[in-house]
Write an enzyme that holds these catalytic residues in place. Structure first.
Site, short mmCIF file in Angstrom:
data_model
loop_
_atom_site.label_atom_id
_atom_site.label_comp_id
_atom_site.label_asym_id
_atom_site.label_seq_id
_atom_site.Cartn_x
_atom_site.Cartn_y
_atom_site.Cartn_z
N HIS A 62 26.95 64.02 79.55
CA HIS A 62 27.83 63.68 80.67
C HIS A 62 29.29 63.66 80.21
CE1 HIS A 62 28.87 61.42 84.42
NE2 HIS A 62 29.87 61.03 83.66
N GLU A 63 29.55 62.88 79.16
CA GLU A 63 30.94 62.75 78.70
C GLU A 63 31.43 64.08 78.12
OE1 GLU A 63 32.45 60.32 79.81
OE2 GLU A 63 30.73 59.01 80.24
N HIS A 86 32.79 66.09 80.89
CA HIS A 86 34.19 65.72 81.17
C HIS A 86 35.10 66.35 80.12
CE1 HIS A 86 33.67 62.83 84.40
NE2 HIS A 86 32.87 62.05 83.70
N GLU A 112 33.99 64.51 87.86
CA GLU A 112 32.61 64.04 87.78
C GLU A 112 31.62 65.18 88.04
OE1 GLU A 112 32.13 61.24 86.54
OE2 GLU A 112 30.03 60.78 86.96
#
Ligand SMILES: [Zn+2]
Length: 514
Positions: free
Chosen positions: A278-279, A282, A308
């Site tokens: 997820h990160e 980003h 997101e």
């Protein structure tokens, strides 16, 4: 002798000077991000008072630079040249438009309020962390009251539309142009359709086995594993770092310096993997911004919802797909050896896609996640409008968890104290997570249309084509388009919930035998 005419500033010269000033302010802002990263990862606990003063000072200087009347004069000089602004998608026109939007917003806030918000939120954040540890809302309550009051004052400075409300003014910082009414219009029908799917899944007699999620695996091996995966999907470690924090995040100070954090639980490697992917999603966005535009809107992300969408896509559309696991499954053996020999491919693929309504948002599965967001949106909207008093918040929180997810919240730590956002002064932020899920699904469907063999590519460990597609379609544009405009530009359609629901149904129906 007639007085000489005042010197005229040509729009090109004005623009060049404007960009110099904008980049100066942005440098300072990126420094404050770095201090924020340090606070979460490295700072000793007693550094917090001094850090709050550093942050307040930086916020104050940044505010002064960003509201310099010279910026206003230069903007006006650029805007008065119709030829200069003729193509709204050209770099200069985008930068002028977005600097204007920020400038008008900043100049509405008095410096004292900016400083107070920065200082209070640094301290409140610290108190929240302590209160959360002790599961004691009363300890955090006075700080949250202060944060809500300061945010109300902030909203009043900004103002809101005729049919709008104070929440709209705050959300503008995170999802420009998005109002509470817009959010409600998307969330209300989404809630009903998700609720039906959640009921079907949770009442099904077929469930994937959970054993993989309970195998204890050494943290240092987990760390090596998630680093490897994040590198393979395209996060560039020569331009970034991965550290640990309670609440995983990504902080981009420059496309060549992107800080990710993750966290580890011994008996739940998929938590670390999901958080890291997820990160990293980003981070791949931040690293994909064009260096020549860094420090200006053309080198900035569109909105938090679009940000997101990038993290969710790598976490969910990629990281929970069969194709990805065909490639990743053998890696488990490489990193964890005999500990994982008891689980087969289907056990792992099933386990990473288990649906289970639970208390903690950041641990939530793909399906129930959006319910957590709806609860928070309704609560923050009511706190800001004054319909909900802060002391009553935990009770309302618990009622909504019962209503939306059928859960009895056992304590504040697993209830209203679990998230960092309000303690950091961020109100209006939460809906961007669900918007991100919706954008991710719609972008990914479009990517699949363009590259129908994407999942086969994942099976071979090839993620570069998807990354390249995102680089070109989304990252390289900076703020050229607003979020909804970008969505139309990339997918040819406005944002709808259909792609997300299709994605969830296609995956969950076979797994849960629906
Ligand atoms: Zn995120």
């Amino acid at each position: 002798m007639a007085p000489s005419a005042p010197p005229t500033t040509s729009s090109a010269t004005a623009y060049d000077e404007l960009i110099v000033l904008v980049k100066q302010a942005s440098l300072l802002e990126s420094t404050s991000y770095l201090l924020g990263w340090d606070q979460e990862t490295m700072m000793p606990p007693r550094g917090v008072e001094h850090r709050s003063r550093q942050q307040a000072q930086l916020a104050s200087i940044h505010h002064r630079l960003a509201t310099d009347p010279r910026v206003g004069d230069l903007l006006a000089a650029c805007e008065s040249d119709q030829q200069f602004m003729a193509d709204p998608a050209a770099v200069a026109a985008v930068n002028v438009r977005e600097v204007r939007r920020r400038y008008d917003r900043y100049t509405k806030l008095p410096t004292e309020l900016v400083e107070e918000l920065a200082q209070v939120s640094t301290l409140a954040h610290h108190q929240w962390a302590e209160a959360r540890k002790a599961s004691d809302f009363d300890r955090f309550r006075p700080w949250l009251e202060k944060i809500v009051e300061l945010n109300r004052r902030k909203a009043e400075c900004f103002g809101w539309g005729k049919d709008g409300e104070p929440w709209d003014a705050l959300a503008e910082d995170y999802e420009p142009g998005c109002t509470a009414a817009d959010v409600e219009a998307v969330f209300r029908p989404l809630r009903t359709r998700l609720q039906d799917l959640i009921t079907a899944v949770t009442t099904s007699s077929t469930r994937p086995p959970n054993a993989f999620n309970e195998i204890p695996l050494p943290i240092d091996r987990q760390e090596a594993f998630v680093r490897d995966v994040s590198r393979c999907i395209g996060f560039d470690y020569s331009r970034g770092r991965l550290d640990r924090s309670t609440h995983p995040f990504c902080s981009g100070t420059h496309c060549h310096d992107v800080r990710l954090t993750t966290r580890f639980q011994e008996a739940f490697v998929n938590d670390a993997l999901g958080s890291t992917m997820h990160e990293a999603g980003h981070g791949i966005y931040e690293q994909g911004l064009l260096e020549e535009h860094i420090g200006t809107p053309m080198g900035s992300a569109v909105s938090l919802g679009i940000h997101e969408s990038q993290s969710r896509m790598w976490e969910n559309q990629v990281g929970r797909s069969r194709g990805f696991w065909r490639w990743c499954f053998p890696k488990l053996g490489e990193y964890f050896g005999d500990s994982v020999t008891s689980v087969g491919f289907d056990d792992v693929y099933g386990a990473v896609n288990i649906i289970k309504p639970d208390f903690i948002r950041v641990e939530a599965d793909e399906l129930t996640y959006n319910m957590h967001i709806m609860v928070r949106f309704e609560i923050e909207r009511a706190m800001i409008s004054g319909d909900l008093a802060v002391p009553d918040m935990p009770a309302v929180w618990n009622l909504k968890y019962k209503d939306y997810l059928g859960l009895d919240v056992p304590d504040d730590r697993r209830g209203c104290l679990q998230d960092i956002h309000w303690s950091s002064g961020s109100i209006g932020y939460f809906p961007t997570y669900t918007l991100g899920n919706l954008y991710a699904a719609q972008f990914f469907e479009t990517a699949l249309d363009a590259m129908p063999d994407l999942y086969e590519q994942f099976e071979r460990g090839e993620f570069a084509n998807l990354k390249q597609w995102l680089n070109e379609k989304i990252h390289a544009h900076g703020e050229r388009y607003g979020a909804s405009e970008l969505c139309r530009h990339v997918t040819g359609k406005p944002l709808t919930a259909d792609p997300l629901l299709r994605h969830l149904e296609q995956k969950l129906k076979p797994l849960y035998d629906l």
